[in-house]
Scaffold this motif. Structure first.
Motif, short mmCIF file in Angstrom:
data_model
loop_
_atom_site.label_atom_id
_atom_site.label_comp_id
_atom_site.label_asym_id
_atom_site.label_seq_id
_atom_site.Cartn_x
_atom_site.Cartn_y
_atom_site.Cartn_z
N ASN A 50 1.09 -1.56 -0.12
CA ASN A 50 0.17 -0.56 0.17
C ASN A 50 0.88 1.64 0.00
N ALA A 51 2.20 1.33 -0.34
CA ALA A 51 3.18 2.59 -0.78
C ALA A 51 2.34 3.36 -1.50
N LYS A 52 2.11 4.77 -1.62
CA LYS A 52 2.11 5.21 -2.43
C LYS A 52 2.91 5.20 -3.65
N ARG A 53 3.75 4.97 -3.71
CA ARG A 53 4.92 4.74 -5.08
C ARG A 53 5.42 3.36 -5.26
N PHE A 54 4.67 2.40 -4.55
CA PHE A 54 5.62 1.24 -4.65
C PHE A 54 5.46 0.77 -5.39
N CYS A 55 7.03 0.19 -5.54
CA CYS A 55 7.11 -0.78 -6.99
C CYS A 55 7.77 -2.25 -6.36
N VAL A 56 7.72 -2.98 -7.30
CA VAL A 56 8.55 -4.36 -7.86
C VAL A 56 10.53 -4.20 -6.72
N PRO A 57 10.27 -4.89 -5.81
CA PRO A 57 12.34 -4.39 -5.63
C PRO A 57 12.67 -5.03 -7.11
N GLY A 58 13.49 -4.87 -7.90
CA GLY A 58 15.05 -3.94 -9.04
C GLY A 58 15.35 -5.87 -8.43
N ASP A 59 15.59 -6.16 -7.53
CA ASP A 59 16.59 -7.48 -7.04
C ASP A 59 15.47 -8.24 -7.32
N LEU A 60 13.90 -8.44 -6.95
CA LEU A 60 13.36 -9.41 -7.13
C LEU A 60 13.26 -9.54 -9.28
N LEU A 61 12.84 -8.34 -9.58
CA LEU A 61 13.04 -9.05 -10.70
C LEU A 61 13.90 -9.75 -11.64
N PHE A 62 15.24 -9.13 -11.31
CA PHE A 62 16.26 -9.92 -11.54
C PHE A 62 16.70 -11.64 -11.14
N ALA A 63 16.44 -11.50 -10.22
CA ALA A 63 16.33 -13.16 -9.71
C ALA A 63 15.50 -13.88 -10.37
N LEU A 64 14.33 -13.50 -10.89
CA LEU A 64 12.96 -13.90 -11.93
C LEU A 64 14.12 -13.72 -13.19
N VAL A 115 7.64 -1.77 -11.83
CA VAL A 115 7.44 -2.25 -11.80
C VAL A 115 5.96 -2.43 -10.48
N GLY A 116 4.45 -2.14 -11.00
CA GLY A 116 3.57 -2.29 -10.07
C GLY A 116 3.32 -3.29 -10.02
N ASP A 117 2.22 -3.37 -8.69
CA ASP A 117 1.57 -4.60 -7.92
C ASP A 117 0.50 -5.46 -9.47
N ASN A 118 1.15 -6.48 -9.46
CA ASN A 118 0.62 -7.85 -10.67
C ASN A 118 0.59 -7.48 -11.85
N THR A 119 1.68 -6.08 -12.26
CA THR A 119 1.88 -6.05 -13.49
C THR A 119 2.48 -7.25 -14.33
N PRO A 120 1.63 -7.15 -15.39
CA PRO A 120 1.71 -8.44 -15.78
C PRO A 120 3.07 -8.25 -17.17
N LEU A 121 4.04 -9.49 -16.69
CA LEU A 121 5.86 -9.05 -17.59
C LEU A 121 5.66 -10.43 -18.10
N VAL A 122 6.03 -10.11 -19.22
CA VAL A 122 6.05 -11.56 -21.09
C VAL A 122 7.53 -12.00 -20.60
N PHE A 123 7.77 -12.69 -20.60
CA PHE A 123 8.93 -13.90 -20.53
C PHE A 123 8.89 -14.45 -21.69
N SER A 124 9.77 -14.26 -22.55
CA SER A 124 9.08 -15.27 -23.83
C SER A 124 9.90 -16.55 -23.64
N GLU A 125 10.05 -17.34 -24.40
CA GLU A 125 10.40 -18.73 -24.08
C GLU A 125 11.66 -19.60 -24.50
N HIS A 126 12.38 -18.34 -25.53
CA HIS A 126 13.46 -18.33 -26.59
C HIS A 126 14.48 -17.84 -25.51
N GLU A 127 15.41 -18.07 -25.15
CA GLU A 127 16.74 -18.05 -24.28
C GLU A 127 17.13 -17.09 -25.37
N GLU A 128 16.68 -15.72 -25.43
CA GLU A 128 17.69 -15.23 -26.36
C GLU A 128 19.16 -14.36 -25.81
#
Length: 235
Positions: free
Chosen positions: A39-53, A72-85
């Protein structure tokens, strides 16, 4: 995978709720930046979690560069390609970019190595504010806005000399803060060791926003508040 509690995945779309993001920040990274609070006013997903994923999806490469393009906000749908480019950008379902990745060299998909690397790196990130950023700000007589301490993760790069390791220890070897008006650009250089062996080097950059002349009492209060968040989370 130890990251499973901190994200949701359907097909190749990954999302992170505020509760999951906050739990990762506090429980794994020991990062108590209020921007990751539920519920932070300017909430964002930690960059470290995005990096880890990203590592969990595509493996750990010898050379990697991550550039964060947006918050990255709450429940933002992030598309990860199936191809390992080798080079790719993680975008949402509308094409908005959030993370650009460049990779080269050998790749390992060993979960033990990936987890060791992620845990070491995010633990280092969790120590940045009190142990690294505050002393640098004090040295230059500046501070972030205590009411809205905005510290943005800009980029990270790593160069692994070998992928033969079972555990990783990260140590800070150099740091710099360059001030331009109300903006501060931070560069942190680190080394990665397995036992006594140097297995890689890396660099992390952050942006400090809303800089102003330091007020020692407000700085101390901000540090005490941060430590209070930490104690509350561990209670």
């Amino acid at each position: 995978m130890f990251l499973n509690p901190y994200f949701n995945k359907k097909n190749q779309v990954i999302s992170v709720s505020q509760i999951q993001a906050s739990a990762f920040a506090k429980n794994v990274a020991q990062d108590f930046n209020p921007i990751h609070d539920v519920n932070a006013k300017r909430f964002c997903v930690p960059g470290d979690l995005l990096f880890a994923l990203t590592l969990a999806e595509y493996g750990l490469s010898q050379k990697m560069t991550f550039k964060f393009e947006g918050m990255v906000g709450d429940n933002t749908p992030l598309v990860f390609s199936e191809h390992e480019e080798k080079d790719f950008t993680v975008c949402d379902d509308k094409g908005k970019p959030y993370l650009t990745v460049h990779r080269s060299g050998e790749v390992t998909h060993c979960s033990t190595q990936t987890e060791a690397f992620v845990r070491s790196y995010v633990a280092f990130s969790g120590l940045n504010f009190i142990h690294v950023l505050v002393p640098m700000m004090k040295e230059q007589g500046v501070m972030v806005n205590p009411a809205r301490p905005l510290i943005i993760y800009e980029s990270m790069s790593v160069d692994l000399h070998t992928l033969v390791f079972s555990e990783i220890r990260l140590s800070l070897v150099d740091q710099a803060l360059k001030i331009d008006g109300k903006r501060g650009d931070v560069t942190l250089k680190f080394e990665l060791h397995c036992g006594e062996k140097l297995v890689g080097t890396g660099e992390k950059t952050l942006v400090l926003s809303g800089l102003r002349a330091i007020d020692e009492a407000q700085m101390q209060q901000m540090c005490e508040q941060y430590e209070g968040f930490k104690l509350a989370a561990s209670a």
